[in-house]
Design an enzyme around this catalytic site. Structure first.
Site, short mmCIF file in Angstrom:
data_model
loop_
_atom_site.label_atom_id
_atom_site.label_comp_id
_atom_site.label_asym_id
_atom_site.label_seq_id
_atom_site.Cartn_x
_atom_site.Cartn_y
_atom_site.Cartn_z
CD GLU A 1 -24.44 -3.29 -20.71
OE1 GLU A 1 -25.16 -3.75 -21.37
OE2 GLU A 1 -23.53 -3.56 -19.70
CB CYS B 1 -31.42 -2.58 -25.21
SG CYS B 1 -31.73 -2.84 -23.23
P1 NAD Z 1 -27.20 6.03 -30.38
O1 NAD Z 1 -26.27 5.09 -30.41
O2 NAD Z 1 -27.66 6.90 -31.63
O3 NAD Z 1 -27.04 7.29 -29.50
C1 NAD Z 1 -26.49 6.85 -27.87
C2 NAD Z 1 -25.77 8.01 -27.33
O4 NAD Z 1 -24.71 8.14 -28.04
C3 NAD Z 1 -26.48 9.49 -27.37
O5 NAD Z 1 -26.17 10.06 -26.36
C4 NAD Z 1 -25.85 10.11 -28.57
O6 NAD Z 1 -25.90 11.56 -28.60
C5 NAD Z 1 -24.32 9.41 -28.34
N1 NAD Z 1 -23.42 9.45 -29.36
C6 NAD Z 1 -23.69 9.65 -30.96
N2 NAD Z 1 -22.71 9.20 -31.63
C7 NAD Z 1 -21.52 9.77 -30.83
C8 NAD Z 1 -20.07 9.77 -30.83
N3 NAD Z 1 -19.52 9.69 -31.93
N4 NAD Z 1 -19.38 9.63 -29.66
C9 NAD Z 1 -19.95 9.85 -28.32
N5 NAD Z 1 -21.32 9.82 -28.23
C10 NAD Z 1 -22.03 9.64 -29.61
O7 NAD Z 1 -28.32 5.31 -29.78
P2 NAD Z 1 -29.94 5.56 -29.46
O8 NAD Z 1 -30.65 5.61 -30.73
O9 NAD Z 1 -29.90 6.66 -28.55
O10 NAD Z 1 -30.45 4.17 -28.54
C11 NAD Z 1 -30.78 3.23 -29.19
C12 NAD Z 1 -30.07 2.01 -29.00
O11 NAD Z 1 -29.86 1.67 -27.74
C13 NAD Z 1 -31.02 0.98 -29.56
O12 NAD Z 1 -30.10 0.22 -30.31
C14 NAD Z 1 -30.83 -0.04 -28.27
O13 NAD Z 1 -30.92 -1.46 -28.37
C15 NAD Z 1 -29.81 0.48 -27.45
N6 NAD Z 1 -29.83 0.31 -25.91
C16 NAD Z 1 -29.19 -0.87 -25.22
C17 NAD Z 1 -29.28 -1.03 -23.97
C18 NAD Z 1 -28.57 -1.97 -23.23
O14 NAD Z 1 -28.57 -1.84 -21.98
N7 NAD Z 1 -28.07 -3.00 -23.74
C19 NAD Z 1 -30.40 -0.01 -23.57
C20 NAD Z 1 -30.92 0.59 -23.94
C21 NAD Z 1 -30.91 1.03 -25.39
#
Ligand code: NAD
Length: 626
Positions: free
Chosen positions: A339, A373
């Protein structure tokens, strides 16, 4: 003049210290140095609010401390005052509290203040805290059979108790969410608490029905058999979440996975760990701690959890991290649901109700300070109403109040972290450089997390604000002259998460909704598909894949098992050995009968061809046995 005089700053500081005296972990208002940002926030107030605040601040400066304390106490307890006295005190409470809280939480040392208060150290958590991932994950694995053996109804008892626990603790949870994110109280209550409770109620009402064994049609060629679908657990599901809705993005996927019989490893974002909050509500509801465990830390902890080979990874976050997770998961063929981000278009036709569309655009782009998002990130307006729409939008967003309130009085909260604030600043600078006019918000200093709504006019395709996910309070406006142009502008993105179409003509709106390449569309509304937990949620293109929520969401956390049952008999299937030229020819006749003419004639032909084949098979078998 928007700056505070020295006397006014002194008065505001006095009120700040009374409201936030500090304790062993949190610094007082003065010690936090928050007053330094006062001019920045005061600038954002409307002229009349600013004048009111300045007057009150002078009063606070002059009056002795006990009087100020008394005034603030009366303000906070305005609802106990006689009705003729209450309104000014209520205003005082909203105004002063809003400004003090915004200052306190918008200051650059916010992370340290909040993390200190929560006893959370980002460095330690980044190294997975004191949790031994292998050992803790092993406990989830060991508990799989216990959760699997509970019936869906048993699991739903826990869900009901969880709903009651969240309902009872909601104000406390909202406090924790606000402290972690800096969002406005109403955003926290509506999106995170209401949305979560609504999802739990959906599970209570429908999960049993959706997870019940289903009988599906069996075609005539398979006569005598029963075809069933059963929903079984996947084992342990790994949920990795972002920072924008830290409570909702925890409880909703966790409970969806649990109700399907899985144990759950949950990794929150290192920016908004909400230390202990998820565990507290789960404990209140009586969940065994080995059924659902929270793993604090940064990406390295997420990666270690993937190494444990979970039954599925449910990831919500950025597109770039999604790709990394998928790459790691591919080594062990772990199923992944992604997502990801979005650049959601809103198309407004000239016949739309303009007042509603303007209000929808403001809320859709700014709720959760645009850190959603499915935020509106491109407002595509028909030429005939463009100027009127733009002017109304400017008015609408200029009225909004920014702050980290404790009483529901602020519209927009703060950005949750500096990283995303920098991205918004970069998009703003880029747009200005490429010729966009910033109609609201140009006074923002490009640093503070208190970002005013940013309305852009004259947006072009070269600008980042047109193409990239801003994930902040941005409202880029675009014009269109024809339906085809509107669709082209909406689809001109690598994302495909959500969209909205506004028009009185529902036939046209529906046609345009079909033409937008995306996972979700609202007509004459915004972000509303997410409001119905019976609908699936998910994206296409770089917004990810898989469908979450509704019956599809439950299937996503299940091993959807196909079962076909036949009573024990001596009969040998026609397509089993031996193969002979005669059987081949009879099969050819059967194919003509089954897939040729349909209806009654077809059925008769099928019955004749089937009987011939069956009797031939029976004869061959009896010859063989002899
Ligand atoms: P991010 O991708 O930086 O981090 C998300 C999660 O992934 C965090 O818990 C982080 O610690 C973890 N993570 C990072 N690197 C990893 C790895 N190599 N292996 C495993 N886990 C890892 O995203 P963010 O900045 O926290 O969130 C913002 C983004 O999320 C925006 O792009 C937004 O659009 C998206 N978002 C999407 C939805 C949806 O339902 N489509 C909902 C909310 C947010």
């Amino acid at each position: 003049m928007s700056r505070l005089s020295r006397l006014q700053a002194k008065g505001l500081q006095k009120a700040g210290d009374i409201m936030i005296p500090g304790d062993e972990v949190l610094p007082s208002f003065t010690r936090s140095g928050s007053i330094a940002a006062a001019d920045r926030i005061v600038e954002f107030l409307t002229e009349s609010d600013r004048a009111g605040l300045k007057g009150v601040a002078v009063l606070f400066a002059i009056l002795p401390r006990p009087f100020v304390k008394g005034l603030l106490w009366l303000a906070a307890n305005a609802n106990r005052l006689p009705s003729f006295l209450a309104p000014p005190f209520r205003e005082l409470n909203l105004g002063v509290k809003g400004v003090v809280m915004s200052l306190y939480y918008s200051d650059v040392s916010m992370d340290r203040k909040i993390q200190g208060a929560l006893g959370y150290d980002a460095k330690v958590a980044g190294e997975s805290g004191d949790t031994n991932v292998e050992e803790a994950y092993g406990r989830l694995r060991a508990a799989q059979s216990a959760v699997r053996s509970l019936s869906v109804r048993d699991r739903l008892d826990f869900i009901r108790r969880l709903r009651e626990a969240i309902l009872a603790k909601r104000e406390w949870i909202v406090d924790q969410i606000q402290d972690a994110t800096g969002k406005s109280r109403t955003d926290a209550l509506t999106s995170e608490i209401f949305g979560t409770l609504d999802h739990l109620l959906f599970l209570e009402k429908y999960a049993e029905k959706h997870l019940r064994e289903k009988k599906v049609p069996t075609p005539p060629v398979l006569m005598g058999k029963k075809s069933l679908v059963r929903f079984e657990p996947l084992g342990t599901v790994l949920v990795i979440s972002p920072w924008n809705y830290p409570f909702y993005q925890a409880i909703v996927p966790i409970t969806s996975a649990f109700v399907c019989g899985n144990t759950v490893a949950y990794k929150p974002s290192e920016y908004t760990p909400l230390n202990g909050v998820v565990e507290a509500v789960l404990a209140d509801a009586g969940f065994n701690e080995d059924w659902i465990r929270v793993f604090y830390g940064a990406g390295d902890v997420g990666s270690k959890l993937i190494d444990q080979k979970p039954g599925k990874i449910f990831f919500t976050g950025s597109t770039s991290t999604g790709k990394k997770i998928m790459a790691q998961a591919s080594r062990d063929l772990i199923p992944v649901e992604l997502e990801l981000g979005g650049k959601d278009p809103m198309i407004v036709f000239a016949d739309a109700n303009i007042e509603r569309a303007v209000a929808g655009a403001a809320w859709g782009a700014l709720t959760n300070t645009g850190q959603s998002c499915t935020s509106v990130e491109k407002i595509i307006v028909e030429d005939a109403i463009y100027d009127d729409f733009r002017d109304r939008l400017v008015k609408e967003v200029s009225r909004l109040k920014l702050g980290v309130d404790r009483d529901g009085g602020a519209d927009l909260g703060l950005m949750t972290n500096d990283m995303q604030t920098k991205i918004v600043a970069d998009h703003l600078v880029d747009a200005e450089k490429k010729g966009a006019r910033v109609l609201v918000g140009s006074e923002w200093d490009r640093k503070s997390r208190a970002i005013p709504p940013l309305v852009f006019d004259g947006v072009t395709r070269e600008m980042k604000v047109y193409r990239e996910e801003s994930f902040g309070p941005v409202l880029p406006l675009l014009r269109f002259k024809s339906e085809a142009e509107a669709i082209e502008l909406a689809n001109d993105t690598e994302y495909g998460l959500s969209a909205s179409v506004w028009s009185k003509d529902l036939v046209r709106a529906s046609r345009v909704a079909d033409a937008i390449v995306t996972g979700n569309v609202s007509v004459n509304n915004v972000m509303i598909t997410e409001g119905n937990h019976a609908l699936p949620f998910g994206g296409v293109k770089n917004s990810g894949f898989g469908r979450f929520k509704g019956e599809w969401g439950l299937a996503a956390f299940s091993n959807v098992k196909a079962i076909m049952i036949e009573a024990s008999s001596k009969k040998i299937e026609a397509n089993w050995y031996p193969y002979t030229p005669e059987k081949y020819s009879k099969f050819n006749d059967l194919i003509t009968a089954v897939f040729g003419s349909q209806g009654f004639v077809g059925f008769v032909k099928f019955a004749i061809a089937g009987l011939k084949l069956e009797s031939y098979v029976a004869k061959v078998r009896s010859d063989r046995v002899r």
